[in-house]
Motif scaffolding. Sequence first.
Motif, PDB file in Angstrom:
ATOM      1  N   GLN A  67      11.883  89.113  23.823  1.00  0.00           N
ATOM      2  CA  GLN A  67      11.180  88.893  22.564  1.00  0.00           C
ATOM      3  C   GLN A  67      12.101  89.112  21.365  1.00  0.00           C
ATOM      4  OE1 GLN A  67       7.754  91.411  22.569  1.00  0.00           O
ATOM      5  NE2 GLN A  67       6.745  90.362  24.300  1.00  0.00           N
ATOM      6  N   GLN A  68      12.932  90.113  21.441  1.00  0.00           N
ATOM      7  CA  GLN A  68      13.883  90.376  20.355  1.00  0.00           C
ATOM      8  C   GLN A  68      14.889  89.225  20.237  1.00  0.00           C
ATOM      9  OE1 GLN A  68      16.189  93.933  20.861  1.00  0.00           O
ATOM     10  NE2 GLN A  68      16.436  94.236  18.662  1.00  0.00           N
ATOM     11  N   TYR A  69      15.315  88.676  21.358  1.00  0.00           N
ATOM     12  CA  TYR A  69      16.258  87.560  21.366  1.00  0.00           C
ATOM     13  C   TYR A  69      15.659  86.335  20.664  1.00  0.00           C
ATOM     14  CZ  TYR A  69      18.972  83.667  23.281  1.00  0.00           C
ATOM     15  OH  TYR A  69      19.720  82.525  23.430  1.00  0.00           O
ATOM     16  N   HIS A  70      14.416  85.991  21.012  1.00  0.00           N
ATOM     17  CA  HIS A  70      13.760  84.828  20.381  1.00  0.00           C
ATOM     18  C   HIS A  70      13.508  85.076  18.895  1.00  0.00           C
ATOM     19  CE1 HIS A  70      13.327  82.545  24.033  1.00  0.00           C
ATOM     20  NE2 HIS A  70      12.687  83.541  24.646  1.00  0.00           N
ATOM     21  N   GLN A  71      13.213  86.303  18.517  1.00  0.00           N
ATOM     22  CA  GLN A  71      12.974  86.605  17.109  1.00  0.00           C
ATOM     23  C   GLN A  71      14.248  86.456  16.293  1.00  0.00           C
ATOM     24  OE1 GLN A  71      11.163  90.392  16.484  1.00  0.00           O
ATOM     25  NE2 GLN A  71      10.772  90.054  14.303  1.00  0.00           N
ATOM     26  N   VAL A  72      15.390  86.859  16.860  1.00  0.00           N
ATOM     27  CA  VAL A  72      16.670  86.706  16.160  1.00  0.00           C
ATOM     28  C   VAL A  72      16.978  85.231  15.930  1.00  0.00           C
ATOM     29  CG1 VAL A  72      19.157  87.019  16.389  1.00  0.00           C
ATOM     30  CG2 VAL A  72      17.614  88.897  16.925  1.00  0.00           C
ATOM     31  N   HIS A  73      16.765  84.390  16.947  1.00  0.00           N
ATOM     32  CA  HIS A  73      17.021  82.958  16.794  1.00  0.00           C
ATOM     33  C   HIS A  73      16.049  82.331  15.798  1.00  0.00           C
ATOM     34  CE1 HIS A  73      20.179  81.862  19.721  1.00  0.00           C
ATOM     35  NE2 HIS A  73      19.803  82.987  20.321  1.00  0.00           N
ATOM     36  N   TYR A  74      14.815  82.785  15.765  1.00  0.00           N
ATOM     37  CA  TYR A  74      13.844  82.252  14.810  1.00  0.00           C
ATOM     38  C   TYR A  74      14.271  82.560  13.372  1.00  0.00           C
ATOM     39  CZ  TYR A  74       9.521  81.818  12.135  1.00  0.00           C
ATOM     40  OH  TYR A  74       8.589  81.505  11.183  1.00  0.00           O
ATOM     41  N   LEU A  75      14.714  83.780  13.139  1.00  0.00           N
ATOM     42  CA  LEU A  75      15.173  84.146  11.802  1.00  0.00           C
ATOM     43  C   LEU A  75      16.445  83.396  11.425  1.00  0.00           C
ATOM     44  CD1 LEU A  75      14.570  88.021  11.904  1.00  0.00           C
ATOM     45  CD2 LEU A  75      13.151  86.268  10.818  1.00  0.00           C
ATOM     46  N   ARG A  76      17.300  83.143  12.411  1.00  0.00           N
ATOM     47  CA  ARG A  76      18.522  82.390  12.132  1.00  0.00           C
ATOM     48  C   ARG A  76      18.203  80.963  11.723  1.00  0.00           C
ATOM     49  NH1 ARG A  76      23.433  83.268  10.138  1.00  0.00           N
ATOM     50  NH2 ARG A  76      24.940  81.721  10.890  1.00  0.00           N
ATOM     51  N   GLU A  77      17.199  80.362  12.384  1.00  0.00           N
ATOM     52  CA  GLU A  77      16.798  78.998  12.028  1.00  0.00           C
ATOM     53  C   GLU A  77      16.158  78.946  10.651  1.00  0.00           C
ATOM     54  OE1 GLU A  77      14.232  77.799  15.140  1.00  0.00           O
ATOM     55  OE2 GLU A  77      15.845  77.607  16.653  1.00  0.00           O
ATOM     56  N   ARG A  78      15.569  80.038  10.199  1.00  0.00           N
ATOM     57  CA  ARG A  78      14.990  80.084   8.866  1.00  0.00           C
ATOM     58  C   ARG A  78      16.043  80.216   7.769  1.00  0.00           C
ATOM     59  NH1 ARG A  78       9.599  81.625   8.568  1.00  0.00           N
ATOM     60  NH2 ARG A  78       9.948  81.361   6.327  1.00  0.00           N
ATOM     61  N   GLY A  79      17.317  80.368   8.149  1.00  0.00           N
ATOM     62  CA  GLY A  79      18.395  80.406   7.176  1.00  0.00           C
ATOM     63  C   GLY A  79      18.835  81.797   6.766  1.00  0.00           C
ATOM     64  N   LEU A  80      18.362  82.856   7.438  1.00  0.00           N
ATOM     65  CA  LEU A  80      18.756  84.212   7.074  1.00  0.00           C
ATOM     66  C   LEU A  80      20.167  84.505   7.562  1.00  0.00           C
ATOM     67  CD1 LEU A  80      15.599  84.289   6.832  1.00  0.00           C
ATOM     68  CD2 LEU A  80      15.783  86.738   7.360  1.00  0.00           C
ATOM     69  N   SER A  81      20.866  85.354   6.817  1.00  0.00           N
ATOM     70  CA  SER A  81      22.232  85.714   7.206  1.00  0.00           C
ATOM     71  C   SER A  81      22.202  86.732   8.330  1.00  0.00           C
ATOM     72  CB  SER A  81      22.969  86.307   6.004  1.00  0.00           C
ATOM     73  OG  SER A  81      22.342  87.508   5.578  1.00  0.00           O
ATOM     74  N   THR A  82      23.378  86.913   8.937  1.00  0.00           N
ATOM     75  CA  THR A  82      23.480  87.870  10.049  1.00  0.00           C
ATOM     76  C   THR A  82      23.184  89.294   9.590  1.00  0.00           C
ATOM     77  OG1 THR A  82      25.134  86.446  11.072  1.00  0.00           O
ATOM     78  CG2 THR A  82      24.967  88.703  11.901  1.00  0.00           C
ATOM     79  N   ARG A  83      23.684  89.647   8.401  1.00  0.00           N
ATOM     80  CA  ARG A  83      23.446  90.984   7.887  1.00  0.00           C
ATOM     81  C   ARG A  83      21.960  91.209   7.620  1.00  0.00           C
ATOM     82  NH1 ARG A  83      27.093  93.133   3.032  1.00  0.00           N
ATOM     83  NH2 ARG A  83      28.586  92.973   4.778  1.00  0.00           N
ATOM     84  N   ARG A  84      21.280  90.210   7.047  1.00  0.00           N
ATOM     85  CA  ARG A  84      19.841  90.356   6.773  1.00  0.00           C
ATOM     86  C   ARG A  84      19.041  90.461   8.051  1.00  0.00           C
ATOM     87  NH1 ARG A  84      16.240  92.766   3.918  1.00  0.00           N
ATOM     88  NH2 ARG A  84      14.262  91.602   3.695  1.00  0.00           N
ATOM     89  N   ILE A  85      19.432  89.688   9.050  1.00  0.00           N
ATOM     90  CA  ILE A  85      18.730  89.789  10.348  1.00  0.00           C
ATOM     91  C   ILE A  85      18.914  91.167  10.961  1.00  0.00           C
ATOM     92  CG2 ILE A  85      18.671  88.860  12.695  1.00  0.00           C
ATOM     93  CD1 ILE A  85      19.416  86.141  11.581  1.00  0.00           C
ATOM     94  N   ALA A  86      20.122  91.714  10.850  1.00  0.00           N
ATOM     95  CA  ALA A  86      20.364  93.064  11.376  1.00  0.00           C
ATOM     96  C   ALA A  86      19.524  94.098  10.671  1.00  0.00           C
ATOM     97  CB  ALA A  86      21.859  93.403  11.248  1.00  0.00           C
ATOM     98  N   GLN A  87      19.339  93.943   9.349  1.00  0.00           N
ATOM     99  CA  GLN A  87      18.499  94.877   8.619  1.00  0.00           C
ATOM    100  C   GLN A  87      17.044  94.773   9.035  1.00  0.00           C
ATOM    101  OE1 GLN A  87      19.248  93.968   4.518  1.00  0.00           O
ATOM    102  NE2 GLN A  87      21.279  94.943   4.481  1.00  0.00           N
ATOM    103  N   LEU A  88      16.559  93.567   9.254  1.00  0.00           N
ATOM    104  CA  LEU A  88      15.165  93.376   9.653  1.00  0.00           C
ATOM    105  C   LEU A  88      14.917  93.846  11.073  1.00  0.00           C
ATOM    106  CD1 LEU A  88      14.446  89.853   8.099  1.00  0.00           C
ATOM    107  CD2 LEU A  88      13.698  92.085   7.236  1.00  0.00           C
ATOM    108  N   MET A  89      15.889  93.690  11.931  1.00  0.00           N
ATOM    109  CA  MET A  89      15.701  94.045  13.329  1.00  0.00           C
ATOM    110  C   MET A  89      15.957  95.511  13.592  1.00  0.00           C
ATOM    111  SD  MET A  89      14.585  91.329  14.645  1.00  0.00           S
ATOM    112  CE  MET A  89      14.655  91.785  16.353  1.00  0.00           C
TER     113      MET A  89
END
Length: 319
Positions: free
Chosen positions: A297-319
């Motif tokens: 589930q965490q893996y799919h959520q990371v890819h979903y956020l990446r497709e929304r255009g979020l940066s790697t740093r922002r995804i790390a903060q959210l996760m």
Amino acid sequence: MTPDYPATYPVILPGCDIQSAQLQGSMLIVEADTFTDQSHCPTCGHVSHHIHSYRVRTLSDLPVSGYAVCIKLRMKRFRCRQRVCARQTWTETVPTLAERYTRRTQRLTNALWYIAHALGGKPGSLLAYRLQMPVSRDTLLRTLRSKTTLTKNTSDLDEPRIIGIDDWAKRKGQTYGTIIVDLERHQVIDLLPDREPQTVATWLSQHPNIEIVARDRSAQYALGMHQGAPQATQVTDRWHLLKNLWDVIERSLISAKRDKNKLKNTRNKPKDYPREPLPRSAPEEAYRQVRREQRIQQYHQVHYLRERGLSTRRIAQLM
């Protein structure tokens, strides 16, 4: 010859008059009498001055100058003069010195409690012998359990802080529930109808003051505690730690024996033979599957956020 102490005595006994103190080997024998000349009847409460007889009560006390202390306290036995009272005689008490039916003074019991609280049974017993307070490890543990709130305020123990969770059998082999124990007061708090993680999580969420939870190896309890009390520290008791060690050693020996038999039959070297992984128990396998689903589930959520255009740093903060 054993020296006497007629003038000043090295022991203070509140409510008692010391008659003599003599050394006998490594022990100081203190003989004393009580001051009281009256006592209240435990049944009717009538004050009696009539002394029926005397009895000698033997008490152990704190050591003095490296000598163990034994108190020979002569106590009065009173007679109740009320004809309607069912009690005939009783022995007086000295609450400032010792409780009823005990063979130690309160100050010696308190000292043994602190030793048991710091060291436990057998190590505390060895130290007590060195300090001229001989006591067995079982007695130390009983003292520790009977005086668990010696230095604690009972008002601070209204909400449990340290609890233990385990299963109990309603019908062995078929129906099980969950028992929750307050490990500070050694009292059962609640009985839950089943062992489901959601039931445990719901109960824990209603007690936010819980700091430490002792449990067994069940993955269901681990999941329930993670959901209901994420702030609590999960620990395993000594028995389950030894059981874990025993299971690992047993599986390792079985695997080594299997490898040895196969190597003997195939005449291969150990380094050429791939070792099979150790088998997992049912709770371990269930917990492994739960963790795997969480990672997916965490893996799919990371890819979903990446497709929304979020940066790697922002995804790390959210996760």
